[in-house]
Every structure is written in structure tokens, then in C-alpha cells.
Design a protein around this motif. Sequence first.
Motif, mmCIF file in Angstrom:
data_model
loop_
_atom_site.group_PDB
_atom_site.id
_atom_site.type_symbol
_atom_site.label_atom_id
_atom_site.label_comp_id
_atom_site.label_asym_id
_atom_site.label_seq_id
_atom_site.Cartn_x
_atom_site.Cartn_y
_atom_site.Cartn_z
ATOM 1 N N GLN A 27 43.139 44.651 33.205
ATOM 2 C CA GLN A 27 42.337 43.547 32.681
ATOM 3 C C GLN A 27 41.803 43.882 31.289
ATOM 4 O O GLN A 27 41.800 43.040 30.393
ATOM 5 N N PHE A 50 34.914 40.913 35.493
ATOM 6 C CA PHE A 50 35.993 41.381 36.363
ATOM 7 C C PHE A 50 36.161 42.893 36.242
ATOM 8 O O PHE A 50 36.424 43.582 37.225
ATOM 9 N N HIS A 95 42.873 41.658 28.271
ATOM 10 C CA HIS A 95 41.816 40.912 27.584
ATOM 11 C C HIS A 95 41.742 41.313 26.124
ATOM 12 O O HIS A 95 41.511 40.486 25.249
ATOM 13 N N HIS A 119 35.260 37.743 31.467
ATOM 14 C CA HIS A 119 36.351 38.662 31.775
ATOM 15 C C HIS A 119 35.866 40.076 32.012
ATOM 16 O O HIS A 119 36.412 40.802 32.835
ATOM 17 N N ASN A 125 46.622 39.099 32.088
ATOM 18 C CA ASN A 125 45.291 38.843 32.636
ATOM 19 C C ASN A 125 45.346 38.524 34.115
ATOM 20 O O ASN A 125 44.487 38.928 34.882
ATOM 21 N N GLY A 144 44.254 33.063 32.998
ATOM 22 C CA GLY A 144 44.804 33.810 34.121
ATOM 23 C C GLY A 144 46.052 33.174 34.702
ATOM 24 O O GLY A 144 46.183 33.024 35.912
ATOM 25 N N GLY A 159 45.686 41.682 36.172
ATOM 26 C CA GLY A 159 44.422 42.390 36.268
ATOM 27 C C GLY A 159 43.464 41.716 37.222
ATOM 28 O O GLY A 159 42.908 42.337 38.143
ATOM 29 N N GLU A 160 43.295 40.400 37.011
ATOM 30 C CA GLU A 160 42.323 39.699 37.845
ATOM 31 C C GLU A 160 42.747 39.710 39.313
ATOM 32 O O GLU A 160 41.921 39.856 40.215
#
Lengths: 486, 503
Positions: free
Chosen positions: B342, B323, B346, B320, B401, B395, B404-405
Amino acid sequence: MIGHDVFLPTSLLVLCVGITVMLAATAWRRSTSRSFLTGMGTLLLALVFVGHHTGIAPDNGDSLFIQDQWANYTAILIMFSSMCILLMSWRNDANDRTTSLVDEYPLLCMLGTLGALTMVFSANYMPFFLGLEILGVSLMGLVTFRHRPAIQGYEAAMKYLILSGMSSAILLFGIGLAYGVTGSLRFMPPITIGNISPALPVAATIMILVGMFFKLSAVPFHMWLLDVMEGAPVPVAAFLAVVSKIAIFSSLVRYFGTGNQSPFLNDILYIVIILTIMGGNLLALRQTSLTRLLACSSITHVGYLLIAFLCPGRLQSGAITIYLLAYTASTLGVFATMSAFATSDGPDGTVIAQWKGLFFTRPFLASSMSLMLLSLAGIPPGIGFFAKFEIAATGVEYQRNLLLGALIIGSIIGLYYYLNIIRVMMSAPSLPSASLNRHIRPELMALVIVLTVIVVIGGLFPARALHPLLPVSAIPSDTETEMTMR
Amino acid sequence: MNPLPALVLLPVIGGGLAWLAERVRPHTVVPSRNASWWVMLATLIVETLLLAMVTFNHPTIRTGPWLEHFSMPWIPTMGIAVRLDMDGLSLSLIWLSLLLCFLCACLATRQITVKAGTFHFLFLTTLTGIIGTFLATDLFLFFFFWELMLVPMFVLIAVWGHEDRQRAALKFFMFTQGSGLLMLLSILGLVITHDRETGVLTFDYFTLAQTHLSPTLSMLLMLGFFIAFAVKLPIVPVHVWLPDAHTQAPTAASVLLAGILLKTGGYGMIRFNVMLFPDTAMHFAPVAMGLGVVGVLYGAWLSCAQEDIKRLIAYSSISHMGFVVLGIFTGSRMGMQGAIIQMLAHGLSAGALFLIAGTIQDRLHTRDMNRIGGLWTAMPRLSATGLFFAVASLGMPGLGNFAGEFLVLLATWHVSPIIATVTTVGLVLAAIYALRMVNRVFLAARREGQIPLKDLPVRQMAVFACAMIFLVVLGLHPQPFMTFSAPSPLSVIGVTGQGEHAP
């Protein structure tokens, strides 16, 4: 001649009187506590009088002694350390000693302090060498005071005697050469005058430097320190690591000045510094004895200090000042904790394995020990963090990249062995009976607390310790003016 | 009265009180342990109130100026001062820290029986170090806090950790401290260069940002910072300390490590690498993005092969954090926002997963997935929570998450479609490891001879629910967070920060 001799820092005078009183008292009736008390009192009095002197310094600088801020500062450090060391050994040696005649011990401590102070205040080869020898001879006597494995103490003293004698001989030879070249005993590097070949002063300087490196235990000349410190009693090891090193480092700075060094000196120092840092750290990695490890750590710290010595600049003075303070306080703290940990019948704290599980049996001692070690490793909140930061700053200012590399690698290795001790203290205790033989000696506890406070306060508010105390390269500039005058 | 120094100092003072609370009555074991816990909770509540005050003092939160400024001379001869500044980025990360600390306080630290007072003291001292790191805008002060937070964390791992704790603690300390020294050299290099240019010796972040550097020097200095942050984040070749440290640490310390300590690395990259050396960071971006992709894939791949739950989560953290690096170095605003989202998401999901793993370990005394199984029937609440956070970490759209990703991938696509495509493989791997964990731990058949288990009490479920709600909000409506948590640009405060030195 009389005019020169009268100029004398009062602290030296006080110490001399105090030592005479102690000697006389010993002749009358022997008493350990009285001897210790007289010693402490004398040191306190000398501390009070540190800024004063008798007589007037001659203008041409040809006096035997000099008194400036740098000398005063290192003198204060030395006397403070001596007081701590006396306090540490107050009852420790009573346990250690089989016979009862121990008032030589404080006497020798005082004599050693006198020698160190003489070195710090000297502006002439004569008092410097006398101080060095007084310090060396009294240290030899002090080292033999370890009586549990008696033979070890004698062995260490013999080693110290021989190697110290040899280094003194080299130093003396260098001084002789320097006198031959310049015809003056002033405490500064010799400079060629007239038609003498330039090799002579260089040889003289190198010999004096080697002699100083021996006493400082910089790496190619470090072999004696580990054995001697291991063989000596714990407070004497502290004396070796702190008092004698401060004295000789102070003289080194006084001798070579704080300006740019000549190129050949630069090269020698460069190599010696790298060797010292790496050698000290690598030697420390495999040690199982705490005193030996501290000896290695003191070698390393000399290396760091020399970095600042080699980087003259705006930051140098502050860096050296605070590093000396940090080194003194943290090292004394470690030794004080060792003394507080030792018991008369149990472990004496010189082997790392004995410290196992201390966090659970004596949390206060373990915490202050960890704080001191972290400060030596250069981790906040200890004062050592800021000191190492300053050393790095001087190096960056002068772009000594190789030295900075050595500093970083050395610090990482150093971190490993310091943390290793903390790790041992944190592992579960092996002996459940460890708490049985704890007996707290209040004076040692007070000492540990005081040193802890110094380390923490110094780490959080280091601004007050950052004074420009170094002799502002007065000696080289003086000589230049003299040269032109002639 | 400026709230920033209070924000920094409050935890450590509270920690001291917690420690004292235990020492006051050492004979009565149970009440005293609770006393230190209550002090810690009170400290956290006061800290939260203070932070809320700071947050809502500024009704119009703009991305422009900085929210708070504090300055006090510390070491004047060196140009060092206690300078604390707060912008949206630090504020949101501090909120995350406090939220996670509450989770720890409610769920994990009460189980500590050995020397509880000391534990709470160290825990809160770490929090001080972290908050200080997020607020400091004096480079020396930043470095001070950066190093300071290592010590209590080292002790937390080395004393209260699991089997191989001391080696892990040593490794953690040496890696982070060693790389920190490189950062120290970079800081000093920057300061000395600035000193040569202008004759002013200062460690002020805003002043130093205006230093003119040659490209080579700038790259060298930036690398010093980058390596230090890369170790903390971690980026792949220097991640070695992380799996051990996370696995061996006690639950609360694992949460702190994964939830916040890693974020200091990401924070440093944004604040110091990208904002202090913008041009150099752009030059360096391809390398950093490459490292980020390697991190995403490598972490996810290793995570798939773990048998130890905590180790699995630790490796997923590496993935993570890849990323985050990717997002920061895309150079676009979107990527940066994605990276920040993220980090927040996370922090919550990994923190919660570590708490669940810790709860499982407390009850079953193992972290080995081969020996755990079929928890769903025994502990439905815990399992459902676990499933939620596992799905969040893989995700799932609608959770933080994912937001963010997705943003990071979108920003990366604009820079390089190939990198974005390769990175998506990481998402597939994430699905594999997360579902594998869910399958083996919660859904598989019950093992023989398992002891009867107690499910999570309702109170603790409520605590987890807070984190869940936050993750859902972050996933469904990320826009306010994106605007709120953006780092303030340097240029704006370059002027005002100089002007108002009022305390």
C-alpha cells in the motif's frame, strides 16, 4: 602571602599589560584603529598563553586563582567571543558615534574581558567579586555607546547600573555571611562548623545564588536584560549575552561544584529552571525587536544549561561543554549577521520587520542567519542540535521528567519564534531598493563565514568538543577531606 | 567499497553542484537554469545506477539476512556511530523515492524559474534526509536524518509554495519537530536503560533491541516513537498539518511529501515500533488499529467534501495511510506485506495525482474544482492519465493499491471482522471522492471563457507511463514485491551485524 599572589594565569597578566599599554597610548595620542589593533593583539597573545601560569599553586588550595581545564576552556570561549565582538564593532561604532573619540570603546571591551577572565580563574571571593565589578562597570560604560537614539542608551545604562548594583549588593551580603560562618574566603558554598545555626550558611548560599541569578538573568531576576540589550549597541548586546553569561555560569559551576546539590538548592534550581525556560520562551513570542528576542532566547538557553548543571552524571560534562560552545557560536553568529546587515544610513537590523525578503536580496547573509537560528532552536545540521540532544540525555539519565517536559515545550515554542524570523526573511521583499544600500564589510563577512563553519563542523563532528572539562567536583571532596583532618 | 554512504551523500553533493551550476553564470538566465536541472538529473541517474548495483549484487534475495552493512565511529564517547544497514524494506522504499524524484525532475522542477539552483539543492537535500532515514540503524543517526529532512522541505514550501505557504510551512515544521522531540526522549530513555543494564552506552539499533524493559517503560518508550511516526504518517488526531502543507507546497514538494515523506512514518512504525517493541506493539495494537480505521473513514469523508484538488488528494492520503497503520498493527505477516504494498502503490498514485494537479494549476492557475471542468476535450492525454491514477487510488482490482488494501483487509478480518467491515466503508467513500474528482475536473462540461490549453507532450506521457506500468505490475503480480520488500527480522542480524564490522 607573596607565595599566593604570585600564582597567576598568564592570560590575566597579558591582558593587564595590554590594557595598560592601551591606556598609555590613549594618553599619548588618540586613535581608534590603533586601539582596536592593540586590543586584538592582546587578546590573541592571551589566547596563546591560556594554559600557562606564573608561580606555583599552593597545595592547600588557598590561592586567589585556580587554573584547570574548565577555567581554560571558558577563558578561551570568552576571549574568542571578545575578539569577535571587537571585530563586529570595528567600524560599526565609527558609524554610530557622533564624536570621534572612540578609543574608550575597545578599552572598555578589554576591561570587561579582563573582569570576565578574573571571574573564571578565581578561587577566592575577592578576585571573583573584583572581576564581577570590573565587568559590570565596563559594561555600563559600553551600553551608553549607542548614539542613534542616544537617550535609549543612557536609559539602558541607568537600568543596568541600578540593577547590577543591587544584585552585587545581595551577592556581597551573601559573601559576607559566608565569611562570617566559615572564616574563609575560599570560593565554595559555606558549610557550618561548630555551633553556628545552620540557617546562616543556607541564607548565605541563597543570597549568593540570587546574586548569580541576577547576572545570569534567570527568570524571576531577568527583567533588566531585555531593556538593557535593546538599548545597547549590537556588539555590546552580544557581549552581554555571551561573555558575561559564560563568565558567571563558569563561576556558578566552580562555586557549587558538579556533584549532587543539597536538597534545598535542588528545589530552588528546579523552580528557577522551569520558570526560566517557560518565561524566556513566552516572553520571546511577542517580540518585534530582534535584540529583545535574542535577549529572551539567551534567558532560555541559560535555563537549558542549568538543566545540565542540575543533572550530575557521566554525560554532564560533555553536555555543558558542548552547549556553551554551541550557544556562543550561534549567538555570536546571529549578532555578527546583524552587524553585517546594518548599514550606516539604512536599517540597523534590530527590528525583525527590517529583515523582510533578505533571502532574495542578500541570500548568503540570510542563509547563515537561518543556520544560526536553527542551531539555536536545536535543528540539524547546526551544532545546537547535538547540544540540545546532550542536554536531553543528561535529563533522561537523571529522570528529571518535569525539566524534560519544560525542555520539550520550551523547544517547541522556541522553534516558533526562530522560524518566524526565517519566515520573515523568506517573504517577498517589500523594498526593491534594498539592494542599493548594501555595502559589504569584508571583516564582518569573514567573521560570519568563520562562525558558520564552526557551527556546521561542530554540528557534524561534535566528538572533538566532548571533553570532560568540568572540575570533577574537586571542591566538595577537598572540603570533606579537610573536615576529617580537622 | 561500501555503497551505502555514497547512496546517502550523493544527492546532497549533487545538490551542491546543482546550486553551483546556477551560480557560475548568473547573467545568462535560461542556460543556467537548465544547467542546475541537468546536474540534478545526472545525480539522480548516478544514484539509480548505484542503487541498481546494490540490488543486483545480491542475486538471491532472501528475507533473511540484511543486504548491506556499513559502520564507522562518529561520536565514540557517546557510543554513536554512522551505522547504515539495508534490507528489502529500505531498498524498495528507496527505489520508490528515486522513481518519484525522476517523475518530479521530468515533470515539475523544470518550471521553477526563481532561484532554480537553490530549489534543486534543497530538493536533493531532502532526498538525502529521506534515504538516510531509510538506511540508518543508529538511533541517533536516524533522528539526525529525521530532523534534517524537515529543514529543506520547510524552505521549499515557504519560498516556492502557493498563497498561504508560510503558515503551512510553519505548521508542518512545528508538528513534525515537536513530535520528533518526544521520539528523542524515547531514544534516550531506551539508551539510558540499556546503559544501566549492561553498562554499555550505545545507540546501535540491534544492540538496543535486546534491552529488557518493564512493560510500563516499554509502553512509554514505544508511545514516544509512535507519536512521532503518527504525526508524520499522519494518523487522525495529529494530521492537521498535512492538508495545508500538501496544498500550499509547490508541485515537486507535494510529490515528495505525499510520496515519500509520509512513508518515513510508516517505515518508522515497522522498523521501530513493531520490531523494537514487539510485545508492547501487540498490546497497543487495538488502539492503533482503531486510530487507523478512524483515519481511513475520516480522511475519505473529508476528501468527499473538498473543492480544492490538491486538498482532496491530501485528505485521500490520510485515508490511505490509515490502511497502512491497520496493516502494520494486525501483527500478521500478511498485514505487514499489505501495508508495504500500500505504501509503494500510494506513493506512486498520490505522487502522480499531485503532478497532474500541478500541471492543471500551471495551465489554469486555479485548483478550485468549481472553476475547472471539461478538460477531456482540451487535454485528452492528461485526462486519461488522471483517470487512471484516480481509479488506482480508489482501489481498482488489478492495480497496486487494490493489492495492498485487499491484503490489509484480509489480515484485519483474521483479527477482527468488525473492524474489517467498517473499514470497507472507506473503500466506498474512496470511490465517491475519486469519481467525483474525475467527473468534475475531466468529464464535466467546459466552463465559459476557458483559455485554450496545451495537452501533455508525449515525452511526459512516457514518464507517467512508467508509473502506470509499475502500478499495474504491483497489482497483478505482487508476490515478488511482497517477499522482496519484507523487513529483515532482527534476530538474524543480531548476530551477523555484530560480527562483521568491516567497512
